[in-house]
Design an enzyme around this catalytic site. Structure first.
Site, PDB file in Angstrom:
ATOM      1  N   LYS A  49     -91.369 -55.523  -5.871  1.00 16.55           N
ATOM      2  CA  LYS A  49     -91.346 -54.220  -6.769  1.00 16.55           C
ATOM      3  C   LYS A  49     -91.342 -53.001  -5.899  1.00 16.55           C
ATOM      4  O   LYS A  49     -91.824 -53.203  -4.892  1.00 16.55           O
ATOM      5  CB  LYS A  49     -92.494 -54.476  -7.937  1.00 16.55           C
ATOM      6  CG  LYS A  49     -94.124 -54.636  -7.177  1.00 16.55           C
ATOM      7  CD  LYS A  49     -94.918 -54.758  -7.957  1.00 16.55           C
ATOM      8  CE  LYS A  49     -96.508 -54.821  -7.270  1.00 16.55           C
ATOM      9  NZ  LYS A  49     -97.544 -54.460  -7.965  1.00 16.55           N
ATOM     10  N   ARG A 107    -106.400 -56.091 -16.409  1.00 15.41           N
ATOM     11  CA  ARG A 107    -105.269 -55.089 -16.584  1.00 15.41           C
ATOM     12  C   ARG A 107    -104.260 -55.749 -17.697  1.00 15.41           C
ATOM     13  O   ARG A 107    -103.985 -55.329 -18.828  1.00 15.41           O
ATOM     14  CB  ARG A 107    -104.613 -55.248 -15.254  1.00 15.41           C
ATOM     15  CG  ARG A 107    -103.477 -54.516 -14.885  1.00 15.41           C
ATOM     16  CD  ARG A 107    -102.900 -54.025 -13.389  1.00 15.41           C
ATOM     17  NE  ARG A 107    -102.419 -55.250 -13.086  1.00 15.41           N
ATOM     18  CZ  ARG A 107    -101.933 -55.354 -11.805  1.00 15.41           C
ATOM     19  NH1 ARG A 107    -101.840 -54.416 -10.896  1.00 15.41           N
ATOM     20  NH2 ARG A 107    -101.511 -56.577 -11.230  1.00 15.41           N
ATOM     21  N   TYR A 128     -96.775 -21.863   5.432  1.00 19.17           N
ATOM     22  CA  TYR A 128     -97.539 -21.244   4.323  1.00 19.17           C
ATOM     23  C   TYR A 128     -98.914 -20.709   4.340  1.00 19.17           C
ATOM     24  O   TYR A 128     -99.573 -21.798   4.701  1.00 19.17           O
ATOM     25  CB  TYR A 128     -97.289 -21.974   2.941  1.00 19.17           C
ATOM     26  CG  TYR A 128     -95.575 -21.923   2.722  1.00 19.17           C
ATOM     27  CD1 TYR A 128     -94.844 -20.866   2.284  1.00 19.17           C
ATOM     28  CD2 TYR A 128     -95.033 -23.314   2.564  1.00 19.17           C
ATOM     29  CE1 TYR A 128     -93.710 -20.927   1.894  1.00 19.17           C
ATOM     30  CE2 TYR A 128     -93.609 -23.229   2.273  1.00 19.17           C
ATOM     31  CZ  TYR A 128     -92.840 -22.146   2.112  1.00 19.17           C
ATOM     32  OH  TYR A 128     -91.866 -22.200   1.609  1.00 19.17           O
ATOM     33  N   ARG A 145     -97.926 -65.295  -4.506  1.00 24.51           N
ATOM     34  CA  ARG A 145     -96.966 -64.033  -5.040  1.00 24.51           C
ATOM     35  C   ARG A 145     -97.282 -63.106  -3.726  1.00 24.51           C
ATOM     36  O   ARG A 145     -98.397 -62.548  -3.760  1.00 24.51           O
ATOM     37  CB  ARG A 145     -97.548 -63.504  -6.309  1.00 24.51           C
ATOM     38  CG  ARG A 145     -97.036 -64.353  -7.317  1.00 24.51           C
ATOM     39  CD  ARG A 145     -97.448 -63.696  -8.472  1.00 24.51           C
ATOM     40  NE  ARG A 145     -98.719 -62.988  -8.650  1.00 24.51           N
ATOM     41  CZ  ARG A 145    -100.163 -63.457  -9.120  1.00 24.51           C
ATOM     42  NH1 ARG A 145    -100.032 -64.517  -9.545  1.00 24.51           N
ATOM     43  NH2 ARG A 145    -101.080 -62.872  -8.968  1.00 24.51           N
ATOM     44  N   HIS A 151    -104.373 -62.913 -11.715  1.00 24.75           N
ATOM     45  CA  HIS A 151    -104.319 -62.047 -10.522  1.00 24.75           C
ATOM     46  C   HIS A 151    -105.839 -61.785  -9.965  1.00 24.75           C
ATOM     47  O   HIS A 151    -106.642 -61.421 -10.701  1.00 24.75           O
ATOM     48  CB  HIS A 151    -103.468 -60.926 -10.707  1.00 24.75           C
ATOM     49  CG  HIS A 151    -103.289 -59.860  -9.682  1.00 24.75           C
ATOM     50  ND1 HIS A 151    -102.509 -60.406  -8.821  1.00 24.75           N
ATOM     51  CD2 HIS A 151    -103.485 -58.492  -9.657  1.00 24.75           C
ATOM     52  CE1 HIS A 151    -102.356 -59.076  -7.854  1.00 24.75           C
ATOM     53  NE2 HIS A 151    -102.846 -58.138  -8.303  1.00 24.75           N
ATOM     54  N   ASP A 171     -89.581 -29.808   2.917  1.00 27.92           N
ATOM     55  CA  ASP A 171     -88.560 -30.534   3.473  1.00 27.92           C
ATOM     56  C   ASP A 171     -88.849 -30.604   5.070  1.00 27.92           C
ATOM     57  O   ASP A 171     -88.050 -31.168   5.877  1.00 27.92           O
ATOM     58  CB  ASP A 171     -87.198 -29.902   3.242  1.00 27.92           C
ATOM     59  CG  ASP A 171     -87.002 -29.292   1.937  1.00 27.92           C
ATOM     60  OD1 ASP A 171     -87.162 -30.040   0.860  1.00 27.92           O
ATOM     61  OD2 ASP A 171     -86.924 -28.097   1.843  1.00 27.92           O
ATOM     62  N   CYS A 180     -94.283 -28.347   4.540  1.00 33.48           N
ATOM     63  CA  CYS A 180     -93.497 -27.638   3.359  1.00 33.48           C
ATOM     64  C   CYS A 180     -92.782 -28.870   2.896  1.00 33.48           C
ATOM     65  O   CYS A 180     -93.041 -29.984   2.937  1.00 33.48           O
ATOM     66  CB  CYS A 180     -92.485 -26.827   4.056  1.00 33.48           C
ATOM     67  SG  CYS A 180     -93.235 -25.579   5.307  1.00 33.48           S
TER      68      CYS A 180
HETATM   69  C1  LIG Z   1     -99.384 -59.499 -10.331  1.00 35.02           C
HETATM   70  C2  LIG Z   1     -98.985 -59.189  -8.861  1.00 35.02           C
HETATM   71  N1  LIG Z   1     -99.004 -60.308  -7.912  1.00 35.02           N
HETATM   72  C3  LIG Z   1     -98.742 -60.133  -6.630  1.00 35.02           C
HETATM   73  C4  LIG Z   1     -98.762 -58.754  -6.068  1.00 35.02           C
HETATM   74  C5  LIG Z   1     -98.644 -58.840  -4.580  1.00 35.02           C
HETATM   75  O1  LIG Z   1     -99.672 -58.289  -4.000  1.00 35.02           O
HETATM   76  P1  LIG Z   1     -99.695 -58.087  -2.569  1.00 35.02           P
HETATM   77  O2  LIG Z   1     -98.966 -57.076  -2.121  1.00 35.02           O
HETATM   78  O3  LIG Z   1    -101.112 -57.443  -2.217  1.00 35.02           O
HETATM   79  O4  LIG Z   1     -99.448 -59.429  -1.952  1.00 35.02           O
HETATM   80  C6  LIG Z   1     -98.795 -57.872  -6.822  1.00 35.02           C
HETATM   81  C7  LIG Z   1     -99.190 -56.551  -6.222  1.00 35.02           C
HETATM   82  O5  LIG Z   1     -99.902 -55.487  -6.596  1.00 35.02           O
HETATM   83  C8  LIG Z   1     -99.256 -58.001  -8.121  1.00 35.02           C
HETATM   84  O6  LIG Z   1     -99.352 -56.845  -9.048  1.00 35.02           O
END
Ligand SMILES: Cc1ncc(COP(=O)(O)O)c(C=O)c1O
Length: 380
Positions: free
Chosen positions: A38, A133, A262, A216, A163, A310, A308
């Site tokens: 993601k 969540r 600045y 995951r 999670h 850039d 700044c």
């Molecule tokens: C639902 C879920 N699973 C897995 C992950 C992966 O987490 P990480 O990068 O800590 O392995 C995330 C990331 O936030 C997540 O939201």
């Protein structure tokens, strides 16, 4: 694809592959890996990261939203993809048509999605065991959801997951409570779905007992630790994939008393060599990095004055030529600036550092020393 700017990011695809292979070797037989890509692969590039992870043996791809999943399908990624976040039910058919699995946890969502579906859709049921969540929070809620799923014509339960909120700490009580709650949720399934998953990176590496048949992993795949606290407890070394570089666009002597940038927040205390680096807050190199060091010829040089949009300025240890390499994240000789160091300076986590480096920075992909791809989002 070209770029014309003296600031770039390097992504070592071989580092990502090596991290994935090491995670897989560490997992028990029968446990597969979902590569979480993601937010454009935590800034590393979703497509490139997904490809490298799949080649190294990942089975699944995880994303936060349907748009990210569709992007990967368009780029030819054929592996199973799960949208980990919420997807509005009216888009269920688009997911189904593209063989993208969605996360489900509300009866109303199932009904509404069902009205839009004319093809089978796979869902993973999300159980909220303590993250607060998304997800069903009680066994009764899960029971009604399972009953609704049984009646659904097109929706099939492919997986169930939760999670962890605190797996990245060494204190294990909360993790343990969540695991027990998840086991209770699992016991309500008359038939176990094909995929059961709970662990993020931290849990996958510290709590192998919670791996079920899928983990995951995001952050460790990119070679970064889920937290500073658990770094010493990780079972194998991680290889950071991302480094960030630039070249000095200007070098000048600032006389004692001269002001820089600045707000005139910096005054040269003596005659000093000041270099200008073409990176700024619009690149994700935010203003609170004032004072942070960068590397020039293997030596540390602090950012002086305000950053700044850039550009920013650094105080050089000696006169160097314009065009000299500046490393903002990465190694030069014996010195290294890690994403963790930048996170400490900004009082945040490495996840935020890498995922907020802006798309304006060209990405150079490498296998070993060989450049295999250059990506410049400004031109695509
Ligand atoms: C639902 C879920 N699973 C897995 C992950 C992966 O987490 P990480 O990068 O800590 O392995 C995330 C990331 O936030 C997540 O939201």
């Amino acid at each position: 694809m070209h770029y014309y700017r003296d600031t770039w990011m390097e992504i070592r695809l071989d580092a990502i592959s090596e991290n994935v292979r090491n995670i897989r070797r560490y997992l028990a037989e029968g446990t597969e890996l979902m590569a979480v890509v993601k937010a454009d692969g935590y800034g590393h590039g979703a497509e490139e990261t997904a490809e490298a992870a799949l080649e190294a043996g990942a089975k699944w791809i995880g994303v936060a939203m349907l748009d990210e999943a569709l992007f990967l399908r368009k780029r030819g990624i054929d592996a199973p993809i799960l949208v980990l976040g919420y997807c509005p039910p009216q888009h269920a058919q688009v997911a189904a048509e593209n063989r993208i699995s969605l996360t489900a946890f509300q009866e109303g969502w199932l009904e509404e999605a069902g009205r839009h579906l004319t093809a089978p859709l796979n869902v993973h049921i999300k159980c909220d065991t303590g993250m607060g969540r998304l997800g069903v929070r009680t066994l009764a809620e899960l029971d009604s959801l399972l009953a609704a799923l049984k009646k659904s014509k097109w929706i099939r339960t492919e997986g169930v997951f939760t999670h962890f909120a605190a797996a990245d700490t060494l204190e294990g009580d909360y993790y343990q409570k969540q695991l027990e709650k998840f086991q209770a949720f699992l016991s309500r399934f008359p038939e176990r779905p094909e995929w059961i998953h709970a662990s993020n990176s931290a849990a996958a590496l510290l709590h192998p007992e919670a791996a079920f048949n899928l983990v995951r992993t995001g952050i460790v795949m990119y070679g970064l630790s889920p937290s500073e606290e658990i770094k010493p407890a990780l079972p194998f070394p991680l290889k950071p994939a991302l480094s960030l570089h630039s070249r000095l666009s200007h070098v000048k002597k600032a006389e004692k008393g001269a002001k820089i940038s600045y707000g005139c927040t910096y005054t040269a205390e003596q005659d000093e060599w000041i270099g200008t680096v073409p990176i700024g807050y619009a690149d994700g190199w935010l203003r609170d990095l004032q004072g942070q060091e960068v590397l020039v010829n293997g030596k540390r040089a602090p950012i002086v004055g305000r950053i700044c949009m850039d550009q920013c300025m650094i105080r050089l240890p000696e006169r160097v030529d314009p065009g000299t390499l500046v490393t903002l994240i990465g190694r030069q000789g014996n010195e290294e600036i890690s994403a963790d160091e930048i996170a400490r300076k900004r009082n945040t986590i490495n996840y935020e550092i890498v995922s907020t480096l802006s798309q304006r920075i060209p990405r150079i992909y490498k296998q070993g020393e060989k450049i295999v791809k250059i990506k410049n989002s400004l031109f695509s």
